[in-house]
Design a protein around this motif. Structure first.
Motif, PDB file in Angstrom:
ATOM      1  N   GLU A  86      -0.765  20.368  61.350  1.00  0.00           N
ATOM      2  CA  GLU A  86       0.686  20.597  61.352  1.00  0.00           C
ATOM      3  C   GLU A  86       1.377  19.603  60.414  1.00  0.00           C
ATOM      4  O   GLU A  86       2.280  19.970  59.671  1.00  0.00           O
ATOM      5  CB  GLU A  86       1.237  20.472  62.779  1.00  0.00           C
ATOM      6  N   LYS A  87       0.905  18.364  60.466  1.00  0.00           N
ATOM      7  CA  LYS A  87       1.466  17.336  59.588  1.00  0.00           C
ATOM      8  C   LYS A  87       1.238  17.708  58.127  1.00  0.00           C
ATOM      9  O   LYS A  87       2.153  17.604  57.300  1.00  0.00           O
ATOM     10  CB  LYS A  87       0.832  15.980  59.900  1.00  0.00           C
ATOM     11  N   THR A  88       0.046  18.169  57.802  1.00  0.00           N
ATOM     12  CA  THR A  88      -0.278  18.575  56.435  1.00  0.00           C
ATOM     13  C   THR A  88       0.603  19.747  56.001  1.00  0.00           C
ATOM     14  O   THR A  88       1.121  19.772  54.888  1.00  0.00           O
ATOM     15  CB  THR A  88      -1.770  18.959  56.335  1.00  0.00           C
ATOM     16  N   ARG A  89       0.775  20.726  56.918  1.00  0.00           N
ATOM     17  CA  ARG A  89       1.613  21.891  56.612  1.00  0.00           C
ATOM     18  C   ARG A  89       3.067  21.468  56.381  1.00  0.00           C
ATOM     19  O   ARG A  89       3.707  21.895  55.423  1.00  0.00           O
ATOM     20  CB  ARG A  89       1.530  22.904  57.755  1.00  0.00           C
ATOM     21  N   VAL A  90       3.566  20.594  57.234  1.00  0.00           N
ATOM     22  CA  VAL A  90       4.951  20.118  57.104  1.00  0.00           C
ATOM     23  C   VAL A  90       5.113  19.335  55.802  1.00  0.00           C
ATOM     24  O   VAL A  90       6.119  19.484  55.102  1.00  0.00           O
ATOM     25  CB  VAL A  90       5.357  19.281  58.334  1.00  0.00           C
ATOM     26  N   GLU A  91       4.137  18.495  55.465  1.00  0.00           N
ATOM     27  CA  GLU A  91       4.211  17.741  54.217  1.00  0.00           C
ATOM     28  C   GLU A  91       4.238  18.677  53.021  1.00  0.00           C
ATOM     29  O   GLU A  91       4.969  18.443  52.055  1.00  0.00           O
ATOM     30  CB  GLU A  91       3.042  16.752  54.116  1.00  0.00           C
ATOM     31  N   ALA A  92       3.430  19.771  53.080  1.00  0.00           N
ATOM     32  CA  ALA A  92       3.422  20.753  51.995  1.00  0.00           C
ATOM     33  C   ALA A  92       4.796  21.435  51.892  1.00  0.00           C
ATOM     34  O   ALA A  92       5.319  21.657  50.792  1.00  0.00           O
ATOM     35  CB  ALA A  92       2.322  21.789  52.222  1.00  0.00           C
ATOM     36  N   GLN A  93       5.377  21.779  53.044  1.00  0.00           N
ATOM     37  CA  GLN A  93       6.708  22.390  53.055  1.00  0.00           C
ATOM     38  C   GLN A  93       7.752  21.438  52.484  1.00  0.00           C
ATOM     39  O   GLN A  93       8.625  21.847  51.721  1.00  0.00           O
ATOM     40  CB  GLN A  93       7.122  22.781  54.475  1.00  0.00           C
ATOM     41  N   VAL A  94       7.661  20.185  52.860  1.00  0.00           N
ATOM     42  CA  VAL A  94       8.602  19.186  52.354  1.00  0.00           C
ATOM     43  C   VAL A  94       8.470  19.082  50.837  1.00  0.00           C
ATOM     44  O   VAL A  94       9.473  19.040  50.115  1.00  0.00           O
ATOM     45  CB  VAL A  94       8.391  17.820  53.048  1.00  0.00           C
ATOM     46  N   GLN A 154      10.023  22.220  49.339  1.00  0.00           N
ATOM     47  CA  GLN A 154      11.487  22.165  49.429  1.00  0.00           C
ATOM     48  C   GLN A 154      12.058  21.118  48.464  1.00  0.00           C
ATOM     49  O   GLN A 154      13.113  21.333  47.875  1.00  0.00           O
ATOM     50  CB  GLN A 154      11.932  21.865  50.871  1.00  0.00           C
ATOM     51  N   THR A 155      11.342  20.028  48.305  1.00  0.00           N
ATOM     52  CA  THR A 155      11.782  18.996  47.363  1.00  0.00           C
ATOM     53  C   THR A 155      11.792  19.543  45.949  1.00  0.00           C
ATOM     54  O   THR A 155      12.731  19.315  45.186  1.00  0.00           O
ATOM     55  CB  THR A 155      10.874  17.753  47.462  1.00  0.00           C
ATOM     56  N   LYS A 156      10.741  20.303  45.609  1.00  0.00           N
ATOM     57  CA  LYS A 156      10.657  20.910  44.287  1.00  0.00           C
ATOM     58  C   LYS A 156      11.791  21.911  44.092  1.00  0.00           C
ATOM     59  O   LYS A 156      12.433  21.937  43.039  1.00  0.00           O
ATOM     60  CB  LYS A 156       9.297  21.595  44.118  1.00  0.00           C
ATOM     61  N   LEU A 157      12.060  22.728  45.111  1.00  0.00           N
ATOM     62  CA  LEU A 157      13.181  23.674  45.043  1.00  0.00           C
ATOM     63  C   LEU A 157      14.508  22.940  44.884  1.00  0.00           C
ATOM     64  O   LEU A 157      15.375  23.355  44.115  1.00  0.00           O
ATOM     65  CB  LEU A 157      13.225  24.554  46.292  1.00  0.00           C
ATOM     66  N   LEU A 158      14.666  21.878  45.627  1.00  0.00           N
ATOM     67  CA  LEU A 158      15.892  21.088  45.562  1.00  0.00           C
ATOM     68  C   LEU A 158      16.079  20.486  44.175  1.00  0.00           C
ATOM     69  O   LEU A 158      17.187  20.485  43.632  1.00  0.00           O
ATOM     70  CB  LEU A 158      15.864  19.989  46.629  1.00  0.00           C
ATOM     71  N   GLU A 159      14.990  20.010  43.591  1.00  0.00           N
ATOM     72  CA  GLU A 159      15.064  19.470  42.236  1.00  0.00           C
ATOM     73  C   GLU A 159      15.473  20.560  41.257  1.00  0.00           C
ATOM     74  O   GLU A 159      16.274  20.331  40.346  1.00  0.00           O
ATOM     75  CB  GLU A 159      13.727  18.850  41.832  1.00  0.00           C
ATOM     76  N   GLY A 160      14.908  21.778  41.438  1.00  0.00           N
ATOM     77  CA  GLY A 160      15.291  22.909  40.592  1.00  0.00           C
ATOM     78  C   GLY A 160      16.766  23.246  40.741  1.00  0.00           C
ATOM     79  O   GLY A 160      17.467  23.488  39.753  1.00  0.00           O
ATOM     80  N   GLN A 161      17.243  23.242  41.994  1.00  0.00           N
ATOM     81  CA  GLN A 161      18.662  23.508  42.248  1.00  0.00           C
ATOM     82  C   GLN A 161      19.529  22.413  41.648  1.00  0.00           C
ATOM     83  O   GLN A 161      20.597  22.688  41.097  1.00  0.00           O
ATOM     84  CB  GLN A 161      18.924  23.621  43.759  1.00  0.00           C
ATOM     85  N   ASP A 162      19.070  21.197  41.756  1.00  0.00           N
ATOM     86  CA  ASP A 162      19.813  20.074  41.191  1.00  0.00           C
ATOM     87  C   ASP A 162      19.912  20.214  39.674  1.00  0.00           C
ATOM     88  O   ASP A 162      20.981  20.006  39.097  1.00  0.00           O
ATOM     89  CB  ASP A 162      19.135  18.755  41.580  1.00  0.00           C
ATOM     90  N   ASN A 163      18.810  20.598  39.031  1.00  0.00           N
ATOM     91  CA  ASN A 163      18.827  20.801  37.584  1.00  0.00           C
ATOM     92  C   ASN A 163      19.751  21.956  37.211  1.00  0.00           C
ATOM     93  O   ASN A 163      20.494  21.874  36.228  1.00  0.00           O
ATOM     94  CB  ASN A 163      17.413  21.058  37.052  1.00  0.00           C
TER      95      ASN A 163
END
Length: 186
Positions: free
Chosen positions: A41-49, A52-61
Motif C-alpha cells: 500500500e505504501k509503494t502504491r501510495v508513493e507511486a500515486q504521489v 500526482q506530483t508530475k501532473l501538478l508540475e505539468g499544470q504548473d508549467n
C-alpha cells in the motif's frame, strides 16, 4: 555476594523484559502479512504521489505559460489603451472636464484584477463602456461635426452666390455709371 545479587537482579530484570516483550508480541494485532500488505500500500501510495506530483508540475508549467500569454496580451491591450487615451485627449474627451466630454468619463485605466471577469469588460476598462457608450457618443459627435460642416459649406455656397451677385451688380453699376458719364459728356 554483592556482585551475585547484582547479577541476579539484572537477570531478573532481563527475564521480566523478555516476558514483557513476549506479551507485546502476543498482543500485537499486525501479522507479517499485514506488514507486507502495508508495504505494498505504501509503494502504491508513493507511486500515486509521484504521478500526482508530475501532473501538478505539468499544470504548473501550463499555468506559467498561460500567465506569460496573458501578460503579453495585457501588454498589447495596455498599448491600445494608451493610443485610445491619446486620441481621446486630442478629441478633447479627456479629462471629464474637457470641452467635448460633457462630464462623462472617457479615460480608460486598465484594472488587471478584473481581467478574469469575462462578463465585465467595463470593469477591466476602469468603468468605461467602449461599446455601449463611447462608440455611440463619438459617432454622434462625428455626425454633429458632419452636420456643422455641411451647414458651414451651405453658408459658404450662399456667400459665394452673394459675392457673385455683388460682382454682377458691381459690373452692372459700372456699366450704368459709364453710360451716365457718356450722357453727361454728350
Amino acid at each position: 555476594t554483592n556482585e551475585k545479587s547484582n547479577m541476579e537482579r539484572q537477570m531478573q530484570e532481563s527475564s521480566n523484559n523478555i516476558e514483557r516483550l513476549k506479551q507485546m508480541i502476543d498482543s500485537q494485532e499486525l501479522s507479517v502479512e499485514d506488514v507486507r500488505r502495508m508495504e505494498r500500500e505504501k509503494t502504491r501510495v508513493e507511486a500515486q504521489v509521484a504521478k500526482q506530483t508530475k501532473l501538478l508540475e505539468g499544470q504548473d508549467n501550463a499555468l506559467k505559460e498561460a500567465r506569460a500569454k496573458f501578460d503579453a496580451c495585457f501588454e498589447l491591450l495596455q498599448e491600445s489603451v494608451e493610443k485610445y487615451n491619446a486620441k481621446a485627449r486630442s478629441f478633447e474627451l479627456i479629462p471629464e472636464s474637457a470641452k467635448h466630454a460633457k462630464g462623462h468619463k472617457f479615460e480608460i485605466v486598465l484594472d488587471e484584477g478584473k481581467a478574469g471577469d469575462i462578463d465585465s469588460a467595463v470593469g477591466l476598462m476602469g468603468g468605461v463602456d467602449i461599446k455601449g457608450f463611447v462608440l455611440p457618443f463619438v459617432k454622434k459627435m462625428g455626425e454633429d461635426y458632419d452636420r456643422a460642416i455641411e451647414s458651414e459649406k451651405e453658408k459658404i455656397r450662399n456667400l459665394k452666390g452673394d459675392i457673385e451677385n455683388v460682382e454682377s451688380s458691381k459690373e452692372q453699376l459700372a456699366d450704368d455709371i459709364a453710360a451716365l458719364k457718356e450722357k453727361i459728356e454728350a
